[in-house]
Scaffold this active site. Structure first.
Site, PDB file in Angstrom:
ATOM      1  N   GLU A 503      45.490 -49.248  82.560  1.00  0.00           N
ATOM      2  CA  GLU A 503      45.331 -49.616  81.139  1.00  0.00           C
ATOM      3  C   GLU A 503      45.614 -48.443  80.201  1.00  0.00           C
ATOM      4  O   GLU A 503      44.846 -48.158  79.291  1.00  0.00           O
ATOM      5  CB  GLU A 503      43.934 -50.222  80.881  1.00  0.00           C
ATOM      6  CG  GLU A 503      43.783 -51.584  81.529  1.00  0.00           C
ATOM      7  CD  GLU A 503      42.565 -52.367  81.064  1.00  0.00           C
ATOM      8  OE1 GLU A 503      41.888 -51.940  80.128  1.00  0.00           O
ATOM      9  OE2 GLU A 503      42.303 -53.427  81.666  1.00  0.00           O
TER      10      GLU A 503
HETATM   11  C1  LIG Z   1      45.203 -49.383  91.053  1.00  0.00           C
HETATM   12  C2  LIG Z   1      46.126 -49.842  89.988  1.00  0.00           C
HETATM   13  C3  LIG Z   1      46.024 -51.127  89.492  1.00  0.00           C
HETATM   14  C4  LIG Z   1      46.917 -51.571  88.522  1.00  0.00           C
HETATM   15  N1  LIG Z   1      46.904 -52.874  88.107  1.00  0.00           N
HETATM   16  C5  LIG Z   1      47.893 -53.335  87.304  1.00  0.00           C
HETATM   17  C6  LIG Z   1      48.014 -54.726  87.005  1.00  0.00           C
HETATM   18  O1  LIG Z   1      47.178 -55.537  87.410  1.00  0.00           O
HETATM   19  N2  LIG Z   1      49.044 -55.131  86.224  1.00  0.00           N
HETATM   20  C7  LIG Z   1      49.982 -54.277  85.748  1.00  0.00           C
HETATM   21  O2  LIG Z   1      50.901 -54.693  85.069  1.00  0.00           O
HETATM   22  N3  LIG Z   1      49.901 -52.942  86.009  1.00  0.00           N
HETATM   23  C8  LIG Z   1      48.893 -52.465  86.780  1.00  0.00           C
HETATM   24  N4  LIG Z   1      48.820 -51.114  87.068  1.00  0.00           N
HETATM   25  C9  LIG Z   1      49.803 -50.228  86.492  1.00  0.00           C
HETATM   26  C10 LIG Z   1      49.233 -49.201  85.544  1.00  0.00           C
HETATM   27  O3  LIG Z   1      48.968 -49.764  84.301  1.00  0.00           O
HETATM   28  C11 LIG Z   1      50.271 -48.076  85.487  1.00  0.00           C
HETATM   29  O4  LIG Z   1      50.078 -47.356  86.674  1.00  0.00           O
HETATM   30  C12 LIG Z   1      50.144 -47.199  84.324  1.00  0.00           C
HETATM   31  O5  LIG Z   1      50.633 -47.876  83.209  1.00  0.00           O
HETATM   32  C13 LIG Z   1      50.912 -45.895  84.482  1.00  0.00           C
HETATM   33  O6  LIG Z   1      52.198 -46.070  84.993  1.00  0.00           O
HETATM   34  P1  LIG Z   1      52.694 -45.132  86.187  1.00  0.00           P
HETATM   35  O7  LIG Z   1      51.630 -45.110  87.213  1.00  0.00           O
HETATM   36  O8  LIG Z   1      54.038 -45.601  86.585  1.00  0.00           O
HETATM   37  O9  LIG Z   1      52.759 -43.695  85.566  1.00  0.00           O
HETATM   38  P2  LIG Z   1      53.941 -43.073  84.711  1.00  0.00           P
HETATM   39  O10 LIG Z   1      54.258 -43.938  83.560  1.00  0.00           O
HETATM   40  O11 LIG Z   1      55.050 -42.687  85.605  1.00  0.00           O
HETATM   41  O12 LIG Z   1      53.252 -41.771  84.148  1.00  0.00           O
HETATM   42  C14 LIG Z   1      53.136 -40.567  84.912  1.00  0.00           C
HETATM   43  C15 LIG Z   1      52.325 -39.565  84.105  1.00  0.00           C
HETATM   44  O13 LIG Z   1      53.000 -39.278  82.900  1.00  0.00           O
HETATM   45  C16 LIG Z   1      52.113 -39.431  81.810  1.00  0.00           C
HETATM   46  N5  LIG Z   1      52.902 -39.861  80.659  1.00  0.00           N
HETATM   47  C17 LIG Z   1      53.782 -40.873  80.570  1.00  0.00           C
HETATM   48  N6  LIG Z   1      54.307 -40.925  79.347  1.00  0.00           N
HETATM   49  C18 LIG Z   1      53.740 -39.933  78.637  1.00  0.00           C
HETATM   50  C19 LIG Z   1      53.848 -39.469  77.314  1.00  0.00           C
HETATM   51  N7  LIG Z   1      54.650 -40.024  76.430  1.00  0.00           N
HETATM   52  N8  LIG Z   1      53.102 -38.417  76.942  1.00  0.00           N
HETATM   53  C20 LIG Z   1      52.274 -37.813  77.823  1.00  0.00           C
HETATM   54  N9  LIG Z   1      52.132 -38.202  79.082  1.00  0.00           N
HETATM   55  C21 LIG Z   1      52.850 -39.249  79.482  1.00  0.00           C
HETATM   56  C22 LIG Z   1      51.104 -40.446  82.252  1.00  0.00           C
HETATM   57  O14 LIG Z   1      49.896 -40.290  81.538  1.00  0.00           O
HETATM   58  C23 LIG Z   1      50.945 -40.103  83.715  1.00  0.00           C
HETATM   59  O15 LIG Z   1      50.009 -39.072  83.836  1.00  0.00           O
HETATM   60  C24 LIG Z   1      47.904 -50.682  88.016  1.00  0.00           C
HETATM   61  C25 LIG Z   1      47.968 -49.364  88.490  1.00  0.00           C
HETATM   62  C26 LIG Z   1      47.099 -48.944  89.459  1.00  0.00           C
HETATM   63  C27 LIG Z   1      47.232 -47.548  89.967  1.00  0.00           C
END
Ligand SMILES: Cc1cc2nc3c(=O)[nH]c(=O)nc-3n(C[C@H](O)[C@H](O)[C@H](O)COP(=O)(O)OP(=O)(O)OC[C@H]3O[C@@H](n4cnc5c(N)ncnc54)[C@H](O)[C@@H]3O)c2cc1C
Length: 825
Positions: A503
């Site tokens: 989230e």
């Molecule tokens: C256990 C789990 C359950 C989940 N459940 C759902 C679900 O039910 N439905 C769904 O749709 N999604 C779900 N997600 C997805 C979750 O919302 C995403 O993991 C999250 O949005 C982050 O995406 P990412 O993990 O690809 O990280 P990335 O987007 O690759 O980010 C990597 C890092 O970069 C940082 N970052 C990215 N952009 C910026 C910026 N502009 N400035 C500073 N820092 C930045 C982030 O904070 C993070 O630390 C789930 C994820 C997990 C791990």
């Protein structure tokens, strides 16, 4: 000499007028009168004349609209349009989706504490309280952490059924559809208690996700009557299991970049040719996907052939897809960090579905992003802050108890200052987590969609709970490292990154969202100024901007004067709430609120639209806002809890910690602001006497450590939603509580034993032998010896760790995995 005196008088008058934020006309009159007295009492006409010329040059154009608008306001408006922060359409939607809650007061530079006091306290209804004491307690009694997280990697079938039968997934669904229709606060209390229970990191998301942003929430707000009538009653009782797919391998944080698409076309549906769409998606990380029966899908919709008669790019849209339909593939399970709730990928390639699958039908095509943003702030106010608070609460209870039970160097480890430091952080942060959880979930019940407050709550509560989990691990030491059913803390530590990531990943939330949205959304003038500047009616734009701009300048002068004066006085004499015991905190927050108002305007004015790319500055300004919010929630909680003097140490710890972090953040902005003259001026106004906040001291830390280790009202209030099993006292919090009570009950006996060992009455090495020897030597009477024997057993039950046969540790090798299903089209 007289001239110097008059300069001082004018400066003092100017600062007072700005501090009080009087109207321009009043300020003009006061300065004019002073000037008249000055002119009449001074000897040199030249000096007086010079002052009148300066006065006229400043105040005449400002007060005469016919001069002000064309010659001052218009050029400023033109400049403003040039430096205006550009808002992408997704940012614009996010801004429009939320409402402003208490955080708006923090931006005002002059918080209205009465407004805080008048916010009604959240309360559970009888029905909600009965649910907490009944089904929630029973659900947690059914959960065996080790079995769930290690042996089965799932809840038992009975537990799944219990969740469905008791409508855990219907907390937000109205009663007319068979749901529980709980308040946001009750929903939050359920999740906090679940979070504090065994395998909270696993059970929590299973309970939370269907009640958060997903099919039920979206249907309730945007669904057609037909969709609501079909799905909501089935979702309430678990006949349908929902999941929501937004995240793709290519778009995580940047969810607007999802490549998933729906192309409008004709196709056959139930034997008839209809206009529908071919959906192609690849989603991952989707909670409940492996068991879901209905997939809420976010994708971008296109109408290349103009079948719907409008544009080609229709925008993000949400649809509900039955997971058993041909072409909808559910992958194998992901394994979230030691919290094996059901989570996995889903994909489909050119799957044809009718337009009636779109949530809200054809009218809601392209409205998906708005729908998600509107619902996100509500879900984000509840799910993660609540689950993480539950984690913190159980860790506080367990660790306080362990510090009493575990003895080294002949005393309980809680007697060591090093341990007390950790316990103080645990106590303070747990109090803050619960305060923010209550305050923010209550906002939802008060009708808010608190986009900025929910981001603050999400970031800070998950971060503080992770800090608490780390301190709990360090204090439990070897006991926390050895995995097994006897380890009650490691799973919450391992699972904490899940809450940090979902989230809105935390780094992004802090860097971009809290201040990025807060500065525009909560600022008293900026959004209205942007709107005025963008008004195509030039005359209306000038009129509106004229009014806003001068109020904004007044706001900045007030913030500058208040910063300077309160930087010297510490806020003495400024507005406070009713609670006398909280006076110093209200006063300090008045000062920091003025600092935030001043510095955020200086940052925006000097950096303009580039501020949002200077994430470190934006994040630090967000920290100031966040810690003001956390401290406010804490003051509110203290009064709601009944203003117990005994809780004041916790309030003091949270506030001192918040104020120290605020000053660090302010100093960080001042140090890195590119416009150095502006930074120097701001430094003088904000820190006229240097930094004054101090981190919580050792004496206070010891007080809190004591409180966390002392059974009774304060500790119960601190951890009030904590699950304690009534059926199994051999594990978890229930066991630790028993052992702590026994340890405290035997404090004098332990001292007797230590003395007997010192004078060699007792010479045995093993603690159990020492008790028997002490009994024989009449150091203990029969009753005392029995109490010590019982204590020994309880202490052993707590300090015992698990061991395994090597074959048990190779569990992962037991079964060869099925072949990975292919995602090829
Ligand atoms: C256990 C789990 C359950 C989940 N459940 C759902 C679900 O039910 N439905 C769904 O749709 N999604 C779900 N997600 C997805 C979750 O919302 C995403 O993991 C999250 O949005 C982050 O995406 P990412 O993990 O690809 O990280 P990335 O987007 O690759 O980010 C990597 C890092 O970069 C940082 N970052 C990215 N952009 C910026 C910026 N502009 N400035 C500073 N820092 C930045 C982030 O904070 C993070 O630390 C789930 C994820 C997990 C791990």
């Amino acid at each position: 000499m007289l001239a110097i005196l008059w300069i001082v008088i004018f400066l003092a008058a100017f600062i007072t007028l700005a501090y009080k934020r009087v109207s321009l006309i009043t300020a003009t009159a006061v300065i004019g009168v002073l000037l008249a007295i000055c002119t009449l009492t001074s000897t040199g006409w030249g000096f007086g004349l010079a002052l009148w010329v300066i006065f006229a040059a400043i105040f005449v154009p400002l007060n005469v609209t016919a001069i002000r608008k064309p010659y001052i306001t218009r050029p400023v408006l033109d400049l403003f349009r040039k430096v205006l922060p550009t808002l992408s359409s997704t940012e614009r939607t996010a801004l429009d989706a939320g409402t402003v809650y208490w955080e708006g007061e923090m931006f005002s530079g002059k918080p209205n504490w009465r407004r805080l006091e008048e916010l009604p306290a959240p309360q559970l209804s009888t029905e909600e309280q009965a649910f907490m004491d009944g089904p929630v307690q029973t659900l947690l009694d059914m959960c065996d952490e080790w079995k769930i997280t290690h042996e089965d990697a799932d809840l038992s079938p009975e537990t799944w059924q219990y969740i469905k039968d008791n409508k855990f997934w219907g907390m937000i669904i109205p009663k007319q559809y068979g749901g529980l229709e709980f308040s946001a606060y009750a929903h939050s209390c359920v999740l906090a208690k679940v979070g504090s229970g065994p395998a909270g990191g696993t059970v929590g998301p299973i309970v939370a996700v269907p009640n958060s942003l997903g099919p039920a929430e979206l249907l309730m707000h945007y669904g057609t009557d037909e969709q609501k009538d079909h799905y909501l009653p089935r979702l309430a009782v678990g006949d349908e299991i929902p999941c929501f797919g937004l995240t793709s391998p290519h778009a995580g944080s940047d969810a607007g970049a999802i490549p998933d698409k729906g192309v409008v076309c004709k196709g056959t549906w139930e034997g008839e040719e209809v206009i529908g769409m071919k959906l192609t998606w690849e989603k991952r990380y989707i909670t409940l996907a492996p068991v879901a029966t209905v997939l809420g899908l976010a994708y971008k919709m296109y109408d290349p052939d103009g079948l719907l008669g409008g544009e080609t790019n229709l925008g993000v849209t949400c649809a509900l897809i039955p997971t058993d339909m041909e072409g909808c593939h559910t992958g194998r399970r992901h394994f979230p960090s030691s919290a094996p709730f059901q989570n996995g990928p889903t994909w489909g390639h050119e799957v044809f579905v009718p337009l009636s699958f779109i949530i809200g039908g054809q009218d809601m095509i392209g409205q998906g992003w708005r729908m998600l943003m509107e619902c996100l702030s509500v879900g984000r106010s509840i799910s993660l802050p609540s689950g993480s608070t539950g984690d913190a609460i159980s860790n506080a209870r367990l660790t306080g108890a362990y510090a009493v039970i575990r003895r080294q160097f002949n005393v309980s480890i809680g007697a060591f200052e090093g341990i007390q430091e950790g316990l103080a952080r645990i106590g303070g942060k747990t109090y803050a987590c619960e305060s923010v959880r209550r305050f923010t979930s209550n906002a939802v019940d008060l009708g808010e969609k608190p986009s900025v407050a929910s981001a603050i709550a999400k970031y800070h509560v998950t971060t503080m709970a992770q800090d608490v989990a780390k301190d709990a691990m360090d204090i439990h030491a070897g006991k926390a490292v050895m995995m097994g059913p006897s380890n009650p803390v490691a799973r919450s530590f391992q699972a904490a990154p899940v809450n940090i990531t979902v989230e809105g990943a935390n780094i992004l939330t802090r860097s971009m969202m809290i201040f990025g949205q807060g500065a525009i959304r909560c600022h008293p003038y900026v959004l209205a100024e942007i709107e005025a500047a963008n008004d195509s009616d030039k005359k209306a734009a000038l009129n509106d901007f004229d009014e806003l701009f001068y109020s904004h300048i007044g706001h900045d002068f007030a913030a500058a004067a208040r910063s300077l004066v309160m930087g010297i006085t510490g806020g003495l004499g400024s507005n406070v709430g009713k609670a006398a015991a909280l006076k110093p905190y209200y006063q300090a927050m008045n000062r920091y609120s003025a600092n935030l108002a001043l510095l955020s305007d200086i940052a925006m004015a000097t950096l303009g639209g580039t501020l949002k790319f200077r994430e470190s500055l934006s994040a630090r300004l967000g920290d100031v806002l966040s810690h003001l919010y956390i401290a406010s929630a804490t003051l509110k909680r203290f009064t709601e809890d009944g203003s117990h003097k005994t809780d004041l140490a916790l309030v003091q710890w949270v506030c001192e910690d918040a104020f120290a972090q605020i000053e660090t953040a302010l100093a960080g902005v001042l140090r890195h602001l590119p416009n150095r003259p502006a930074a120097w001026l701001a430094s003088f106004l904000i820190f006229p006497l240097g930094r004054t906040a101090r981190v919580p001291g050792d004496v206070l830390g010891r007080q809190i450590a004591e409180l966390v280790q002392t059974p009774g009202e304060v500790r119960n209030r601190l951890t009030n939603q904590c699950y304690i099993s009534q059926t199994n006292q051999e594990q978890g919090v229930a066991l630790f509580e028993l052992a702590m009570a026994a340890t405290l009950d035997c404090t004098d006996l332990q001292k007797k034993l230590v003395k007997a060992r010192k004078d060699a009455t007792v010479t045995a090495d093993h603690p159990r032998d020492q008790i028997e020897q002490a009994a024989e030597a009449k150091v203990f009477n029969a009753d005392e010896a029995n109490r010590m024997r019982q204590l020994y057993e309880l202490q052993m039950a707590v300090i015992r760790v698990d061991d395994f046969d090597p074959s048990e540790m190779q569990a992962a090798k037991r079964k060869q995995p099925d072949e990975q299903p292919s995602r090829a089209a």
